[in-house]
Design a protein around this motif. Structure first.
Motif, mmCIF file in Angstrom:
data_model
loop_
_atom_site.group_PDB
_atom_site.id
_atom_site.type_symbol
_atom_site.label_atom_id
_atom_site.label_comp_id
_atom_site.label_asym_id
_atom_site.label_seq_id
_atom_site.Cartn_x
_atom_site.Cartn_y
_atom_site.Cartn_z
ATOM 1 N N GLY A 195 0.770 -1.252 0.083
ATOM 2 C CA GLY A 195 0.071 0.069 0.036
ATOM 3 C C GLY A 195 0.913 1.101 -0.072
ATOM 4 N N VAL A 196 0.684 2.128 -0.968
ATOM 5 C CA VAL A 196 1.440 3.263 -1.180
ATOM 6 C C VAL A 196 0.887 4.702 -1.000
ATOM 7 C CG1 VAL A 196 3.134 1.949 -2.562
ATOM 8 C CG2 VAL A 196 1.394 3.352 -3.676
ATOM 9 N N MET A 197 1.315 5.463 -0.357
ATOM 10 C CA MET A 197 0.951 6.873 -0.082
ATOM 11 C C MET A 197 1.963 7.732 -0.647
ATOM 12 S SD MET A 197 -1.491 7.959 2.843
ATOM 13 C CE MET A 197 0.007 8.709 3.732
ATOM 14 N N TRP A 198 1.991 8.222 -1.901
ATOM 15 C CA TRP A 198 2.982 8.871 -2.686
ATOM 16 C C TRP A 198 2.250 10.393 -2.878
ATOM 17 C CZ3 TRP A 198 4.227 4.317 -6.329
ATOM 18 C CH2 TRP A 198 4.964 3.381 -5.465
ATOM 19 N N PRO A 199 2.642 11.170 -2.426
ATOM 20 C CA PRO A 199 1.924 12.717 -2.414
ATOM 21 C C PRO A 199 1.892 13.170 -3.774
ATOM 22 C CG PRO A 199 3.823 12.974 -1.436
ATOM 23 C CD PRO A 199 3.917 11.641 -1.514
ATOM 24 N N ASN A 200 1.185 14.343 -4.215
ATOM 25 C CA ASN A 200 1.281 15.144 -5.459
ATOM 26 C C ASN A 200 2.526 16.118 -5.324
ATOM 27 O OD1 ASN A 200 0.638 16.020 -7.747
ATOM 28 N ND2 ASN A 200 -1.001 17.125 -7.251
ATOM 29 N N ASP A 201 3.479 15.930 -5.209
ATOM 30 C CA ASP A 201 4.672 16.938 -5.023
ATOM 31 C C ASP A 201 5.784 16.265 -5.909
ATOM 32 O OD1 ASP A 201 5.825 15.021 -3.459
ATOM 33 O OD2 ASP A 201 5.516 16.211 -1.602
ATOM 34 N N CYS A 247 -2.710 -5.091 2.676
ATOM 35 C CA CYS A 247 -1.535 -4.518 2.490
ATOM 36 C C CYS A 247 -0.595 -4.937 3.153
ATOM 37 C CB CYS A 247 -1.571 -3.088 1.949
ATOM 38 S SG CYS A 247 -2.235 -2.902 0.373
ATOM 39 N N GLU A 248 0.266 -5.959 3.398
ATOM 40 C CA GLU A 248 1.220 -6.249 4.392
ATOM 41 C C GLU A 248 2.395 -5.024 4.516
ATOM 42 O OE1 GLU A 248 -0.233 -10.747 5.378
ATOM 43 O OE2 GLU A 248 1.896 -10.334 4.261
ATOM 44 N N ILE A 249 2.578 -4.527 3.366
ATOM 45 C CA ILE A 249 3.646 -3.665 3.558
ATOM 46 C C ILE A 249 3.328 -2.115 3.163
ATOM 47 C CG2 ILE A 249 5.840 -2.966 2.216
ATOM 48 C CD1 ILE A 249 6.222 -5.866 1.124
ATOM 49 N N PHE A 250 3.505 -1.130 3.751
ATOM 50 C CA PHE A 250 3.305 0.088 3.766
ATOM 51 C C PHE A 250 4.343 1.088 3.180
ATOM 52 C CE2 PHE A 250 2.708 4.508 5.449
ATOM 53 C CZ PHE A 250 1.807 4.923 4.647
ATOM 54 N N ASN A 251 4.401 1.656 2.291
ATOM 55 C CA ASN A 251 5.655 2.722 1.947
ATOM 56 C C ASN A 251 4.841 4.068 1.475
ATOM 57 O OD1 ASN A 251 7.143 3.161 -1.248
ATOM 58 N ND2 ASN A 251 8.251 3.394 0.844
ATOM 59 N N THR A 252 5.667 4.903 1.905
ATOM 60 C CA THR A 252 5.278 6.378 1.981
ATOM 61 C C THR A 252 6.468 7.428 1.674
ATOM 62 O OG1 THR A 252 3.815 8.373 2.410
ATOM 63 C CG2 THR A 252 5.014 6.927 4.246
ATOM 64 N N PHE A 253 6.399 8.513 1.109
ATOM 65 C CA PHE A 253 7.380 9.404 0.690
ATOM 66 C C PHE A 253 6.550 11.036 1.307
ATOM 67 C CE2 PHE A 253 9.108 6.200 -1.434
ATOM 68 C CZ PHE A 253 10.569 6.571 -1.644
ATOM 69 N N PRO A 254 6.199 11.034 2.351
ATOM 70 C CA PRO A 254 5.459 12.400 2.764
ATOM 71 C C PRO A 254 6.371 13.322 3.666
ATOM 72 C CG PRO A 254 5.093 10.777 4.344
ATOM 73 C CD PRO A 254 6.080 10.057 3.707
ATOM 74 N N ALA A 267 -3.270 3.520 13.287
ATOM 75 C CA ALA A 267 -3.271 2.951 14.715
ATOM 76 C C ALA A 267 -4.614 2.859 15.210
ATOM 77 C CB ALA A 267 -2.261 3.255 15.654
ATOM 78 N N GLN A 268 -5.600 3.849 15.004
ATOM 79 C CA GLN A 268 -7.012 4.114 15.643
ATOM 80 C C GLN A 268 -7.750 3.272 15.001
ATOM 81 O OE1 GLN A 268 -7.179 8.367 15.198
ATOM 82 N NE2 GLN A 268 -5.927 8.780 17.049
ATOM 83 N N GLN A 269 -7.482 3.045 13.569
ATOM 84 C CA GLN A 269 -8.677 2.335 12.638
ATOM 85 C C GLN A 269 -8.072 0.965 12.408
ATOM 86 O OE1 GLN A 269 -9.374 4.940 9.266
ATOM 87 N NE2 GLN A 269 -9.087 6.834 10.511
ATOM 88 N N GLY A 270 -6.955 0.445 13.085
ATOM 89 C CA GLY A 270 -6.425 -1.134 13.065
ATOM 90 C C GLY A 270 -5.840 -1.419 12.010
ATOM 91 N N TYR A 271 -5.189 -0.582 11.325
ATOM 92 C CA TYR A 271 -4.142 -0.786 10.057
ATOM 93 C C TYR A 271 -2.901 -1.042 10.706
ATOM 94 C CZ TYR A 271 -1.454 -1.176 5.810
ATOM 95 O OH TYR A 271 -0.687 -1.579 4.861
ATOM 96 N N ARG A 272 -2.162 -2.305 10.692
ATOM 97 C CA ARG A 272 -0.865 -2.477 11.108
ATOM 98 C C ARG A 272 -0.285 -3.363 10.087
ATOM 99 N NH1 ARG A 272 0.734 -4.956 16.888
ATOM 100 N NH2 ARG A 272 0.629 -6.930 15.659
ATOM 101 N N PRO A 273 0.382 -2.869 9.303
ATOM 102 C CA PRO A 273 1.126 -3.953 8.191
ATOM 103 C C PRO A 273 2.387 -4.546 8.870
ATOM 104 C CG PRO A 273 1.801 -1.279 8.025
ATOM 105 C CD PRO A 273 0.623 -1.684 8.953
ATOM 106 N N LYS A 274 2.941 -5.530 8.207
ATOM 107 C CA LYS A 274 4.088 -6.249 8.815
ATOM 108 C C LYS A 274 5.279 -5.050 8.558
ATOM 109 C CE LYS A 274 2.267 -11.027 8.245
ATOM 110 N NZ LYS A 274 2.785 -12.249 7.686
ATOM 111 N N ILE A 275 5.261 -4.457 7.588
ATOM 112 C CA ILE A 275 6.445 -3.609 7.329
ATOM 113 C C ILE A 275 5.933 -2.493 7.004
ATOM 114 C CG2 ILE A 275 8.349 -2.972 5.787
ATOM 115 C CD1 ILE A 275 8.559 -5.894 5.005
ATOM 116 N N CYS A 276 6.274 -1.269 7.853
ATOM 117 C CA CYS A 276 6.100 0.160 7.795
ATOM 118 C C CYS A 276 7.179 0.900 7.169
ATOM 119 C CB CYS A 276 5.306 0.821 8.855
ATOM 120 S SG CYS A 276 5.125 2.588 8.710
ATOM 121 N N GLN A 277 7.354 0.971 5.788
ATOM 122 C CA GLN A 277 8.505 1.658 5.162
ATOM 123 C C GLN A 277 8.409 3.160 4.778
ATOM 124 O OE1 GLN A 277 11.604 -0.404 4.183
ATOM 125 N NE2 GLN A 277 12.537 1.737 4.320
#
Length: 433
Positions: A195-201, A247-254, A267-277
């Motif tokens: 699961g990726v969070m890549w911003p609009n920048d 999504c057991e891996i999470f990746n972001t560039f924020p 954390a509040q909404q219960g999403y805890r991937p095996k890898i937070c990158q």
């Protein structure tokens, strides 16, 4: 010695002495000639040079500027003696804002008339400063922006191999991230869904265009909810998507505040991937400490650490001593120490290698073929990926509870595919395990 804006100018010295040379400037001539010569043309030819330094000391990216004062002190003590010129360093705060970055850069160029510009940390600071220098014909060296976000984010085309005449850069890029992730992530068993969070920048768009396809080719499934705007304060939709897709891996560039908001909501909404990158955040102890317990086990990248087996050519300080010295000054080591000091290694080497450093075109040309030792390793322009860029390593690491009672967390290296000379200290472990 360093020349400050409050010190006497060369004109003041000449007026006070009434001579074409000061006694200090005359001493090497006396030694060479056996005494005062009779030529009325003898004069002090030692040049006064100005270096601008722009970084984020406040604002969203302020954590990048934490070690600035320490690095600037080291540089100011060494650079005049090392170069043979009276060098004044003028440092400015970009406030993590692109408009402010451009403003202070133009002030340094037009008002202070700097001979060389140095800038670091995130496209929001570095790209506007680089653009201002390119437009004005002022040599500039920058770092700590993925090189694609710097090169293409400023308008260069993929076919351009020498897009800029005055601006040069050293930093890791997408290839180094890909190497890191594909060597690090297999250390934990996952379903390879990212699961990726890549911003609009500039960072997010460069990563989306280049890293996503590389990871797909390596067998990872990318789940991308789409580009988001910096400063977003509700990530519920993205979190729901990542949970639904498992999504057991999470990746972001924020930017750092955005990740803090997302990770607390996850954390509040219960999403805890095996890898937070994470990248662009989670780089420094202060950022991780601010998250509390949910900051432990976050994985990040390292573009410098005290275990790097390299040293500064300007100061002679090893990476280990650089980190130790900073901690003795009162704060835990910060990986920005390495590249920030490397900027001044490059500056000193360029000034020494240029016949007339007041010749801006000549100084820029020198940088384009420079070969210099720094705390992050050897930098060699002209070796690719293009004429303006040196691609540097980024290694994989993870935040754990500190074994040092002085600190809450510590960063350990778990992967070194981009530079096997740097030792690995641990294996990546599952988040929250």
């Amino acid at each position: 010695m360093d020349v400050s804006s409050t010190g006497p100018t060369r004109r003041d010295v000449l007026r006070a002495t009434g001579l074409g040379i000061s006694l200090a400037a005359a001493s090497p001539l006396l030694a060479a000639c056996g005494g005062l010569g009779s030529s009325p043309k003898t004069e002090n030819t030692k040049k006064n040079l100005k270096i601008g330094f722009v970084s984020p000391r406040t604002g969203a990216a302020a954590s990048f500027g934490e070690p600035d004062a320490y690095v600037l002190d080291l540089a100011k003590k060494a650079i005049s003696g090392a170069t043979g010129y009276d060098v004044q360093i003028l440092d400015r705060d970009s406030q993590s804002n692109p408009q402010r970055s451009a403003q202070v850069a133009n002030d340094l160029i037009n008002g202070d008339q700097v001979d060389l510009m140095l800038t670091t940390s995130t496209p929001e600071t570095v790209n506007p400063v680089s653009d201002a220098c390119e437009a004005a014909g002022v040599p500039c060296v920058s770092t700590v922006v993925p090189w694609e976000a710097w090169y293409f984010g400023r308008g260069a085309k993929p076919t351009d191999q020498n897009a800029y005449k005055f601006t040069y850069h050293f930093c890791f890029g997408v290839e180094q991230f890909h190497n890191m992730y594909t060597h690090e992530w297999p250390q934990v068993t996952t379903n390879k869904k990212v699961g990726v969070m890549w911003p609009n920048d500039s960072d997010g768009n460069a990563i989306r265009a280049a890293l996503g396809p590389l990871l797909t080719k390596s067998g990872y499934t990318i789940v991308d909810p789409g580009a988001y705007t910096d400063g977003t304060n509700d990530f519920s939709a993205q979190i729901a998507r990542f949970k639904a897709e498992n999504c057991e891996i999470f990746n972001t560039f924020p930017i750092p505040p955005d990740f803090a908001t997302f990770w607390r909501q996850a954390a509040q909404q219960g999403y805890r991937p095996k890898i937070c990158q994470v990248a662009k955040t989670g780089l420094f102890p202060s950022q991780v400490e601010a998250l509390g317990p949910i900051g432990i086990d976050i994985a990040g990248g390292a573009y410098w650490a005290p275990t790097y087996p390299y040293k500064s050519s300007l100061t002679g300080i090893s990476s280990k001593d650089l980190g130790d010295g900073y901690q003795q000054a009162g704060k835990q080591w910060n990986q920005q120490l390495g590249p920030s000091l490397a900027l001044f290694d490059v500056a000193a080497a360029a000034l020494k290698a240029t016949g007339d450093p007041k010749d801006k075109a000549g100084l820029a040309k020198t940088i384009g073929s420079l070969d210099v030792e720094t705390p992050i390793g050897r930098l060699q322009w002209g070796k690719g990926p293009n004429a303006n860029v040196v691609a540097t390593p980024i290694l994989g690491g993870q935040w754990i509870k500190s074994t040092d009672s002085r600190y809450q967390v510590e960063f350990v290296l778990v992967e070194n595919s981009s530079d096997p000379n740097v030792p690995v200290a641990a294996k990546l472990r599952e988040y929250g395990a």
